[in-house]
Write a protein that holds these residues in place. Structure first.
Motif, PDB file in Angstrom:
ATOM      1  N   ALA A 119     -11.458  48.331  60.162  1.00 59.61           N
ATOM      2  CA  ALA A 119     -11.989  47.961  58.851  1.00 59.61           C
ATOM      3  C   ALA A 119     -13.084  48.923  58.408  1.00 59.61           C
ATOM      4  O   ALA A 119     -13.183  49.286  57.224  1.00 59.61           O
ATOM      5  N   ASP A 120     -13.910  49.366  59.351  1.00 60.82           N
ATOM      6  CA  ASP A 120     -14.988  50.299  59.017  1.00 60.82           C
ATOM      7  C   ASP A 120     -14.425  51.675  58.673  1.00 60.82           C
ATOM      8  O   ASP A 120     -14.952  52.371  57.789  1.00 60.82           O
ATOM      9  N   ILE A 121     -13.369  52.070  59.379  1.00 60.45           N
ATOM     10  CA  ILE A 121     -12.733  53.358  59.071  1.00 60.45           C
ATOM     11  C   ILE A 121     -12.131  53.312  57.668  1.00 60.45           C
ATOM     12  O   ILE A 121     -12.275  54.257  56.881  1.00 60.45           O
ATOM     13  N   ALA A 122     -11.459  52.199  57.345  1.00 61.90           N
ATOM     14  CA  ALA A 122     -10.864  52.047  56.014  1.00 61.90           C
ATOM     15  C   ALA A 122     -11.943  52.105  54.928  1.00 61.90           C
ATOM     16  O   ALA A 122     -11.754  52.739  53.881  1.00 61.90           O
ATOM     17  N   GLN A 123     -13.077  51.472  55.189  1.00 59.76           N
ATOM     18  CA  GLN A 123     -14.176  51.484  54.222  1.00 59.76           C
ATOM     19  C   GLN A 123     -14.730  52.896  54.048  1.00 59.76           C
ATOM     20  O   GLN A 123     -15.042  53.318  52.926  1.00 59.76           O
ATOM     21  N   ALA A 124     -14.835  53.627  55.152  1.00 61.16           N
ATOM     22  CA  ALA A 124     -15.343  54.998  55.084  1.00 61.16           C
ATOM     23  C   ALA A 124     -14.386  55.904  54.314  1.00 61.16           C
ATOM     24  O   ALA A 124     -14.818  56.760  53.529  1.00 61.16           O
ATOM     25  N   LEU A 125     -13.085  55.713  54.523  1.00 59.55           N
ATOM     26  CA  LEU A 125     -12.099  56.508  53.793  1.00 59.55           C
ATOM     27  C   LEU A 125     -12.133  56.183  52.303  1.00 59.55           C
ATOM     28  O   LEU A 125     -12.009  57.073  51.458  1.00 59.55           O
ATOM     29  N   ASP A 126     -12.305  54.905  51.991  1.00 62.18           N
ATOM     30  CA  ASP A 126     -12.388  54.503  50.589  1.00 62.18           C
ATOM     31  C   ASP A 126     -13.600  55.138  49.919  1.00 62.18           C
ATOM     32  O   ASP A 126     -13.545  55.544  48.752  1.00 62.18           O
ATOM     33  N   ASP A 163     -14.021  64.017  65.083  1.00 63.01           N
ATOM     34  CA  ASP A 163     -15.017  63.532  66.037  1.00 63.01           C
ATOM     35  C   ASP A 163     -16.397  63.814  65.449  1.00 63.01           C
ATOM     36  O   ASP A 163     -17.366  64.000  66.155  1.00 63.01           O
ATOM     37  N   GLY A 164     -16.426  63.831  64.133  1.00 61.76           N
ATOM     38  CA  GLY A 164     -17.604  64.239  63.378  1.00 61.76           C
ATOM     39  C   GLY A 164     -17.351  65.558  62.679  1.00 61.76           C
ATOM     40  O   GLY A 164     -17.927  65.852  61.641  1.00 61.76           O
ATOM     41  N   LYS A 165     -16.465  66.348  63.267  1.00 58.02           N
ATOM     42  CA  LYS A 165     -15.971  67.591  62.680  1.00 58.02           C
ATOM     43  C   LYS A 165     -14.463  67.468  62.570  1.00 58.02           C
ATOM     44  O   LYS A 165     -13.769  67.343  63.575  1.00 58.02           O
ATOM     45  N   ALA A 166     -13.960  67.487  61.357  1.00 61.03           N
ATOM     46  CA  ALA A 166     -12.542  67.197  61.129  1.00 61.03           C
ATOM     47  C   ALA A 166     -11.660  68.431  61.223  1.00 61.03           C
ATOM     48  O   ALA A 166     -12.117  69.573  61.077  1.00 61.03           O
ATOM     49  N   ALA A 185     -17.358  64.449  56.327  1.00 63.27           N
ATOM     50  CA  ALA A 185     -18.520  63.758  55.764  1.00 63.27           C
ATOM     51  C   ALA A 185     -18.622  62.318  56.261  1.00 63.27           C
ATOM     52  O   ALA A 185     -19.654  61.665  56.055  1.00 63.27           O
ATOM     53  N   ILE A 186     -17.565  61.819  56.900  1.00 62.71           N
ATOM     54  CA  ILE A 186     -17.583  60.448  57.423  1.00 62.71           C
ATOM     55  C   ILE A 186     -18.444  60.400  58.679  1.00 62.71           C
ATOM     56  O   ILE A 186     -18.210  61.129  59.643  1.00 62.71           O
TER      57      ILE A 186
END
Length: 332
Positions: free
Chosen positions: A160-167, A194-197, A217-218
């Motif tokens: 859920a937190d990943i989805a929120q961050a992507l949104d 891992d912080g660097k995509a 940026a996440i």
């Protein structure tokens, strides 16, 4: 290319001594550029064992492997064992692993379950990283391309937190669409963070770089947090690929998409100085995992030859030994 949800392939990783149980098990959950495939870790076994001997793990990790068309692991990323030094050691050791006869360059994503050495039980592995198969469409904000998430493998985080961050990154991700030509085909991508995509698969380096910046940026919640994502890029309004797609249909779709993604290159190279020629309709087939032009009529023999040559080196994702396919398409 199709990157449908693929049943995880459990890979047996053996040490040099057959009676010694390795302190890890490597599982490949998905692949871009072909089907999930066996990763031979025999040459990496000693180095992997040394990593765990020096630094005990406190958790299992997500894994990203980039494989060359020769079958060598050119890049490896690991995160989640509980110790950055162990993650790095495992990643370095996995560069000694190999893949036999890949159809072309591959990106493999999966996880590495680490043994809980404190329990003194050869079957006591730490829990595997979680995988969410809940599809999520990222708001395209009126852009020409819509990015959707198909699966996520992750550690030390919540879906859920990943989805929120992507949104929250939807505006930046939507802005990337302007960097990708509208005539390009639907594409499957994979991403790691891992912080660097790292992002691969759109067929456009500028688009991949833009998405990489947005995902970087996440902010991840912990030092052990990381994730890989299977993504799909298509024009807004197009449905996601159905989960029930057969392998034969997936190969035909991949063959068609492989040709369409080369359209811009064919126009700028083969049609240059041949103003009367047109790409138009052509029939292509699958031969040895690559595109082969069966019939073409551009109106110029030199252009016909150029197109055949340019497409001959194009690998078809998802195709495996023994696959056959033929499609007709119009590049007009």
């Amino acid at each position: 290319m199709r990157l449908a949800a693929i049943a995880a392939v459990l890979l047996t990783c053996r040490l040099a001594a057959a009676d010694v149980t390795p302190p890890y098990r490597l599982v490949i959950d998905g692949a871009l550029g072909g089907d999930t495939t066996a990763v031979a870790t025999e040459q990496a076994a000693a180095a992997l064992a040394a990593c765990f001997t020096k630094t005990p793990a406190t958790g299992s990790a997500v894994v990203w492997l980039e494989v060359t068309k020769a079958g060598a692991v050119s890049s490896a990323k690991v995160r989640g064992t509980g110790a950055p030094v162990l993650d790095g050691c495992i990643a370095t050791a996995l560069k000694k692993a190999t893949v036999a006869k890949p159809v072309g360059p591959l990106i493999l994503v999966g996880h590495l379950d680490a043994l809980d050495a404190a329990k003194q039980d050869s079957n006591a592995f730490f829990p595997s990283p979680r995988i969410s198969s809940v599809a999520m469409m990222i708001d395209p904000r009126g852009a020409a391309w819509q990015l959707s998430v198909k699966r996520i493998g992750y550690t030390s985080n919540r879906a859920a937190d990943i989805a929120q961050a992507l949104d929250a990154q939807a505006p930046a991700l939507a802005a990337c669409a302007a960097k990708r030509a509208k005539q390009l085909a639907t594409a499957n991508l994979v991403a790691w963070s891992d912080g660097k995509a790292v992002v691969r698969g759109s067929g456009d380096a500028a688009y991949d770089a833009c998405v990489t910046k947005a995902l970087s940026a996440i902010k991840l919640p912990a030092a052990t947090s990381a994730m890989w994502m299977e993504l799909e890029l298509r024009q807004p309004g197009e449905p996601l690929a159905p989960k029930g797609t057969t392998h034969d249909q997936a190969v035909r779709d991949a063959l068609r998409d492989a040709v369409r993604t080369k359209k811009t290159e064919l126009e700028t190279t083969c049609l240059d100085k041949h103003p009367k020629a047109k790409l138009g309709k052509l029939t292509v087939e699958l031969r040895g995992g690559k595109v082969a032009v069966k019939a073409i009529a551009t109106g110029d023999p030199a252009v016909d030859t150029c197109v055949r040559t340019k497409l001959a080196d194009v690998s078809v994702p998802r195709a495996v030994d023994g696959d056959t396919a033929e499609v007709e398409l119009d590049l007009e």
